[in-house]
Design a protein around this motif. Structure first.
Motif, PDB file in Angstrom:
ATOM      1  N   ASP A   1       0.848  -1.200   0.000  1.00 20.00           N
ATOM      2  CA  ASP A   1       0.000   0.000   0.000  1.00 20.00           C
ATOM      3  C   ASP A   1       0.878   1.242   0.000  1.00 20.00           C
ATOM      4  O   ASP A   1       1.994   1.233   0.501  1.00 20.00           O
ATOM      5  N   GLU A   2       0.358   2.289  -0.600  1.00 18.44           N
ATOM      6  CA  GLU A   2       1.083   3.555  -0.672  1.00 18.44           C
ATOM      7  C   GLU A   2       0.095   4.708  -0.593  1.00 18.44           C
ATOM      8  O   GLU A   2      -0.963   4.680  -1.231  1.00 18.44           O
ATOM      9  N   VAL A   3       0.467   5.711   0.204  1.00 15.34           N
ATOM     10  CA  VAL A   3      -0.355   6.916   0.328  1.00 15.34           C
ATOM     11  C   VAL A   3      -0.078   7.793  -0.892  1.00 15.34           C
ATOM     12  O   VAL A   3       1.035   8.282  -1.084  1.00 15.34           O
ATOM     13  N   MET A   4      -1.079   7.979  -1.722  1.00 11.73           N
ATOM     14  CA  MET A   4      -0.907   8.742  -2.957  1.00 11.73           C
ATOM     15  C   MET A   4      -0.994  10.245  -2.727  1.00 11.73           C
ATOM     16  O   MET A   4      -0.274  11.021  -3.348  1.00 11.73           O
ATOM     17  N   LYS A   5      -1.879  10.655  -1.802  1.00  7.54           N
ATOM     18  CA  LYS A   5      -2.043  12.093  -1.563  1.00  7.54           C
ATOM     19  C   LYS A   5      -2.766  12.316  -0.246  1.00  7.54           C
ATOM     20  O   LYS A   5      -3.652  11.538   0.122  1.00  7.54           O
ATOM     21  N   ILE A   6      -2.346  13.356   0.467  1.00  8.93           N
ATOM     22  CA  ILE A   6      -3.053  13.814   1.663  1.00  8.93           C
ATOM     23  C   ILE A   6      -3.319  15.302   1.476  1.00  8.93           C
ATOM     24  O   ILE A   6      -2.387  16.074   1.237  1.00  8.93           O
ATOM     25  N   MET A   7      -4.567  15.693   1.577  1.00 11.64           N
ATOM     26  CA  MET A   7      -4.922  17.096   1.343  1.00 11.64           C
ATOM     27  C   MET A   7      -5.886  17.583   2.416  1.00 11.64           C
ATOM     28  O   MET A   7      -6.747  16.827   2.884  1.00 11.64           O
ATOM     29  N   PRO A   8      -5.729  18.825   2.870  1.00  8.94           N
ATOM     30  CA  PRO A   8      -6.683  19.372   3.842  1.00  8.94           C
ATOM     31  C   PRO A   8      -7.953  19.844   3.137  1.00  8.94           C
ATOM     32  O   PRO A   8      -7.904  20.394   2.025  1.00  8.94           O
ATOM     33  N   VAL A   9      -9.072  19.602   3.755  1.00 12.54           N
ATOM     34  CA  VAL A   9     -10.354  20.096   3.253  1.00 12.54           C
ATOM     35  C   VAL A   9     -11.036  20.862   4.380  1.00 12.54           C
ATOM     36  O   VAL A   9     -10.885  20.530   5.556  1.00 12.54           O
ATOM     37  N   GLN A  10     -11.762  21.894   4.014  1.00 10.73           N
ATOM     38  CA  GLN A  10     -12.376  22.765   5.019  1.00 10.73           C
ATOM     39  C   GLN A  10     -13.876  22.869   4.812  1.00 10.73           C
ATOM     40  O   GLN A  10     -14.376  22.784   3.690  1.00 10.73           O
ATOM     41  N   LYS A  11     -14.554  23.050   5.922  1.00  6.65           N
ATOM     42  CA  LYS A  11     -15.998  23.231   5.908  1.00  6.65           C
ATOM     43  C   LYS A  11     -16.329  24.447   6.771  1.00  6.65           C
ATOM     44  O   LYS A  11     -15.827  24.583   7.893  1.00  6.65           O
ATOM     45  N   GLN A  12     -17.159  25.319   6.245  1.00  8.72           N
ATOM     46  CA  GLN A  12     -17.544  26.521   6.991  1.00  8.72           C
ATOM     47  C   GLN A  12     -18.689  26.179   7.933  1.00  8.72           C
ATOM     48  O   GLN A  12     -19.726  25.663   7.515  1.00  8.72           O
ATOM     49  N   SER A  13     -18.478  26.443   9.209  1.00  7.34           N
ATOM     50  CA  SER A  13     -19.519  26.219  10.216  1.00  7.34           C
ATOM     51  C   SER A  13     -19.795  27.515  10.952  1.00  7.34           C
ATOM     52  O   SER A  13     -19.136  28.538  10.731  1.00  7.34           O
ATOM     53  N   SER A  14     -20.766  27.462  11.834  1.00  4.96           N
ATOM     54  CA  SER A  14     -21.142  28.670  12.574  1.00  4.96           C
ATOM     55  C   SER A  14     -20.014  29.136  13.494  1.00  4.96           C
ATOM     56  O   SER A  14     -19.909  30.315  13.816  1.00  4.96           O
ATOM     57  N   ALA A  15     -19.146  28.200  13.913  1.00  4.75           N
ATOM     58  CA  ALA A  15     -18.045  28.551  14.814  1.00  4.75           C
ATOM     59  C   ALA A  15     -16.774  28.903  14.052  1.00  4.75           C
ATOM     60  O   ALA A  15     -15.744  29.173  14.661  1.00  4.75           O
ATOM     61  N   GLY A  16     -16.814  28.874  12.744  1.00  3.62           N
ATOM     62  CA  GLY A  16     -15.628  29.165  11.949  1.00  3.62           C
ATOM     63  C   GLY A  16     -15.387  28.077  10.922  1.00  3.62           C
ATOM     64  O   GLY A  16     -16.336  27.474  10.407  1.00  3.62           O
ATOM     65  N   GLN A  17     -14.133  27.798  10.637  1.00  2.00           N
ATOM     66  CA  GLN A  17     -13.775  26.790   9.651  1.00  2.00           C
ATOM     67  C   GLN A  17     -13.373  25.497  10.344  1.00  2.00           C
ATOM     68  O   GLN A  17     -12.646  25.513  11.343  1.00  2.00           O
ATOM     69  N   ARG A  18     -13.850  24.421   9.802  1.00  2.00           N
ATOM     70  CA  ARG A  18     -13.508  23.098  10.336  1.00  2.00           C
ATOM     71  C   ARG A  18     -12.600  22.400   9.322  1.00  2.00           C
ATOM     72  O   ARG A  18     -13.000  22.141   8.191  1.00  2.00           O
ATOM     73  N   THR A  19     -11.377  22.118   9.719  1.00  2.00           N
ATOM     74  CA  THR A  19     -10.384  21.515   8.822  1.00  2.00           C
ATOM     75  C   THR A  19     -10.253  20.025   9.105  1.00  2.00           C
ATOM     76  O   THR A  19     -10.111  19.606  10.259  1.00  2.00           O
ATOM     77  N   ARG A  20     -10.325  19.251   8.047  1.00  2.00           N
ATOM     78  CA  ARG A  20     -10.078  17.809   8.148  1.00  2.00           C
ATOM     79  C   ARG A  20      -9.083  17.413   7.061  1.00  2.00           C
ATOM     80  O   ARG A  20      -8.727  18.222   6.203  1.00  2.00           O
ATOM     81  N   PHE A  21      -8.644  16.153   7.081  1.00  2.00           N
ATOM     82  CA  PHE A  21      -7.629  15.679   6.140  1.00  2.00           C
ATOM     83  C   PHE A  21      -8.192  14.526   5.321  1.00  2.00           C
ATOM     84  O   PHE A  21      -8.801  13.613   5.868  1.00  2.00           O
ATOM     85  N   LYS A  22      -7.950  14.610   4.020  1.00  2.00           N
ATOM     86  CA  LYS A  22      -8.450  13.606   3.086  1.00  2.00           C
ATOM     87  C   LYS A  22      -7.260  12.811   2.556  1.00  2.00           C
ATOM     88  O   LYS A  22      -6.291  13.402   2.053  1.00  2.00           O
ATOM     89  N   ALA A  23      -7.326  11.491   2.692  1.00  2.00           N
ATOM     90  CA  ALA A  23      -6.217  10.619   2.289  1.00  2.00           C
ATOM     91  C   ALA A  23      -6.650   9.725   1.137  1.00  2.00           C
ATOM     92  O   ALA A  23      -7.751   9.169   1.146  1.00  2.00           O
TER      93      ALA A  23
END
Length: 258
Positions: A84-106
């Motif tokens: 197995d090999e990790v091809m890409k890891i990228m941050p994704v953001q979602k706008q919420s009432s408290a601000g921005q919520r950042t998660r990671f997509k692999a």
């Protein structure tokens, strides 16, 4: 008084006793007792058949198009061969009432360099969690890749059997058979996927915004997966219709699991 003090009740210190004796306490003696938790207990019919050795190879699963819902089934057949090999890891953001919520997509690809490849995508709040989830998703997504020849059918299959196309988003990837010795004519990410699938010679043609790595590797995966979607003349001969594993081992599956 000393005897009464030793036998006195109350909350005290829990009766640790003399120096060196740990008393009853919460203890640390259960470390070795939980080792059996890693033993696979199948929860699907297919898992039960695989664990009991009723299914000989992973090709029998693909032959009858049985859905795989447990990653341990893939580990059972391909554990020693999978890379197995990790091809890409990228941050994704979602706008919420408290601000921005950042998660990671692999994006994780895995294969055995012998005609099986899987691709998994997972989004999580931590990178390690996203990678683990993507590996699990890739195992559940393992598909067979058909290989063929360019020209004379000598030796082992080395390229794709025909021209195939995969599409994701705006990216369109076309795989074209190549002569033996050509190598993999593709981008670094495409070379990794084709090597994991067991293809050694291939031309590629790409259209669209191929800089979007996620869509590019998905389109490449769909193209490799499409190799079994074409009925070429060597597959025209009649094949006997065998009963599916569920039908063949219906008496075993009818037994109640203790």
């Amino acid at each position: 008084m000393s005897g009464e003090g030793e036998q006195r009740g109350g909350f005290g210190r829990g009766g640790r006793g003399r120096r060196g004796e740990r008393g009853r306490g919460r203890g640390r003696g259960r470390r070795g007792g939980d080792r059996e938790e890693n033993v696979w207990t199948p929860v699907t019919k297919l898992g039960r058949l695989v664990k009991e050795g009723k299914i000989g190879s992973i090709e029998d699963i693909f032959l009858f198009s049985l859905p795989v819902k447990e990653a341990e089934i893939i580990d059972y057949f391909l554990k020693d061969k999978l890379q197995d090999e990790v091809m890409k890891i990228m941050p994704v953001q979602k706008q919420s009432s408290a601000g921005q919520r950042t998660r990671f997509k692999a994006f994780v690809a895995l294969g055995d360099t012998s005609g099986h490849i899987g691709l998994g995508v997972k989004c999580a709040s931590e990178v390690a969690t996203a990678i683990r989830g993507a590996i699990l998703a890739a195992k559940l997504n393992v598909s067979p890749v058909r290989r063929g020849y360019w020209g004379r059918s000598n030796g082992a299959p080395h390229t794709v059997p025909c021209k195939v196309t995969g599409k994701c988003g705006s990216v369109r990837v076309r795989l074209i058979p190549a002569p033996r010795g050509t190598g993999l004519v593709s981008s670094p990410a495409g070379k990794k996927l084709m090597h994991m699938a067991g293809i050694t010679d291939c031309y590629t043609s790409t259209r669209g915004h191929s800089r979007t790595m996620g869509n590019f590797i998905k389109a490449m995966f769909y193209a490799l997966k499409a190799t079994y979607g074409y009925l070429s003349p060597e597959l025209w001969k009649e094949t006997a219709l065998l009963p599916s594993p569920y039908q063949e081992h219906t008496d075993f599956l009818a037994k109640t699991v203790a």
